[in-house]
Design a protein around this motif. Sequence first.
Motif, PDB file in Angstrom:
ATOM      1  N   ILE A 109       4.490 -19.966  14.937  1.00 52.55           N
ATOM      2  CA  ILE A 109       5.944 -19.798  14.846  1.00 52.55           C
ATOM      3  C   ILE A 109       6.646 -20.791  15.774  1.00 52.55           C
ATOM      4  CG2 ILE A 109       7.855 -18.205  15.283  1.00 52.55           C
ATOM      5  CD1 ILE A 109       5.910 -15.928  14.464  1.00 52.55           C
ATOM      6  N   SER A 112       6.799 -24.377  14.406  1.00 50.24           N
ATOM      7  CA  SER A 112       7.810 -24.680  13.387  1.00 50.24           C
ATOM      8  C   SER A 112       9.119 -25.147  13.986  1.00 50.24           C
ATOM      9  CB  SER A 112       8.037 -23.454  12.497  1.00 50.24           C
ATOM     10  OG  SER A 112       8.583 -22.387  13.243  1.00 50.24           O
ATOM     11  N   THR A 253       8.225 -29.691   4.241  1.00 46.77           N
ATOM     12  CA  THR A 253       8.351 -28.284   3.863  1.00 46.77           C
ATOM     13  C   THR A 253       7.075 -27.497   4.140  1.00 46.77           C
ATOM     14  OG1 THR A 253       7.723 -28.805   1.569  1.00 46.77           O
ATOM     15  CG2 THR A 253      10.079 -28.754   2.079  1.00 46.77           C
ATOM     16  N   THR A 255       5.992 -27.065   6.877  1.00 44.68           N
ATOM     17  CA  THR A 255       6.323 -26.351   8.106  1.00 44.68           C
ATOM     18  C   THR A 255       6.655 -24.892   7.835  1.00 44.68           C
ATOM     19  OG1 THR A 255       7.246 -28.407   8.986  1.00 44.68           O
ATOM     20  CG2 THR A 255       7.824 -26.389  10.139  1.00 44.68           C
ATOM     21  N   TYR A 256       7.296 -24.612   6.693  1.00 45.97           N
ATOM     22  CA  TYR A 256       7.685 -23.247   6.379  1.00 45.97           C
ATOM     23  C   TYR A 256       6.481 -22.362   6.072  1.00 45.97           C
ATOM     24  CZ  TYR A 256      11.816 -26.098   5.178  1.00 45.97           C
ATOM     25  OH  TYR A 256      12.819 -27.018   5.174  1.00 45.97           O
ATOM     26  N   ALA A 282      10.219 -15.022  13.403  1.00 42.46           N
ATOM     27  CA  ALA A 282       9.806 -15.929  12.327  1.00 42.46           C
ATOM     28  C   ALA A 282      10.921 -16.102  11.314  1.00 42.46           C
ATOM     29  CB  ALA A 282       8.549 -15.391  11.646  1.00 42.46           C
ATOM     30  N   LEU A 286      12.210 -19.852  11.001  1.00 42.21           N
ATOM     31  CA  LEU A 286      11.942 -20.514   9.720  1.00 42.21           C
ATOM     32  C   LEU A 286      13.206 -20.622   8.881  1.00 42.21           C
ATOM     33  CD1 LEU A 286       8.489 -18.960   8.816  1.00 42.21           C
ATOM     34  CD2 LEU A 286       8.962 -21.224   9.717  1.00 42.21           C
TER      35      LEU A 286
END
Length: 297
Positions: A109, A112, A253, A255-256, A282, A286
């Motif tokens: 987490i 990100s 993306t 990363t999500y 999160a 996110l």
Amino acid sequence: MNAVPAELLTENTRRDWLSPLELGVLAAIWGASFMFQRIAAPEFGAMPLAEIRLALGAVILLPFLFSQRALFPRSIWPKLAVIGVINSAVPFALFAWAAQRAPAGIGAICNSMAVLFTALFAVLMFGERIGWKRGLALFAGFVGVVVLASAKTAGASIGWAVAAGTGAAVLYGIGANLVRLYLVGMPPIAVAAVTLSFASLSLLPFAWYLWPTQSISVSAWGSAVALGVLCTGIAYALYYRLIARIGASRAVTVTYLVPLFAVAWAWLLLGEPLTVPMAIAATLILGSVAFSQRSKR
């Protein structure tokens, strides 16, 4: 109306299903990296584990550097060394340190947040306008970090682990902008090979000094090797392959998805739970990353 060549149609069709598949595979691999660190870090310690990861990752990528070594002038090597320390050596050690003290999902987490810090340092280093939408996204991300840092897992505070993971994300943000500043036009996989190599050399004395004296279990060794070979060397090559095919804005993306896979792997294989503060953090982090990317586009 001109007909579309069959070869081009076939290639586009292949990309339509291959790119999402590779994004999913990459997210699963990088998500597993936090689980592997969680297994190996308590036995190896942060510095030795980071060194193994860097060295094995560099070995996997060095063939790309060998074929493109003529593209690297002498003047660029000191910059590559600095970027290697900022973008790989210290963050890898920080995440390994955090893995000794918090569940695997915590590090993922925090990781990100790198997208948000990259945007923030782009403002500071290049004078980019951040806008109120991206500013709001950054604020939401920081709130998520505060929620995460104030949480407890199994009665123990994880604040310092969150601080380490967030510090690594900050360095990723700085490193990404240094790459943009000095390395535009350089072959990216070869650059990754060089920076990982310099990062490995920079950590080697610390890893040697702090190398564990007790015997290391087979599971810890296996996790360390997987972390270096699969989650660093092969994953970097796959990531840059995706960037070349679909562009950086779409490739990022991944990363999500990484935290989702990290939590899933840790839950399935290590029995680590998903807590309410983790879910809230999160969602905030996110969500802010997704909103920041959307605002940027």
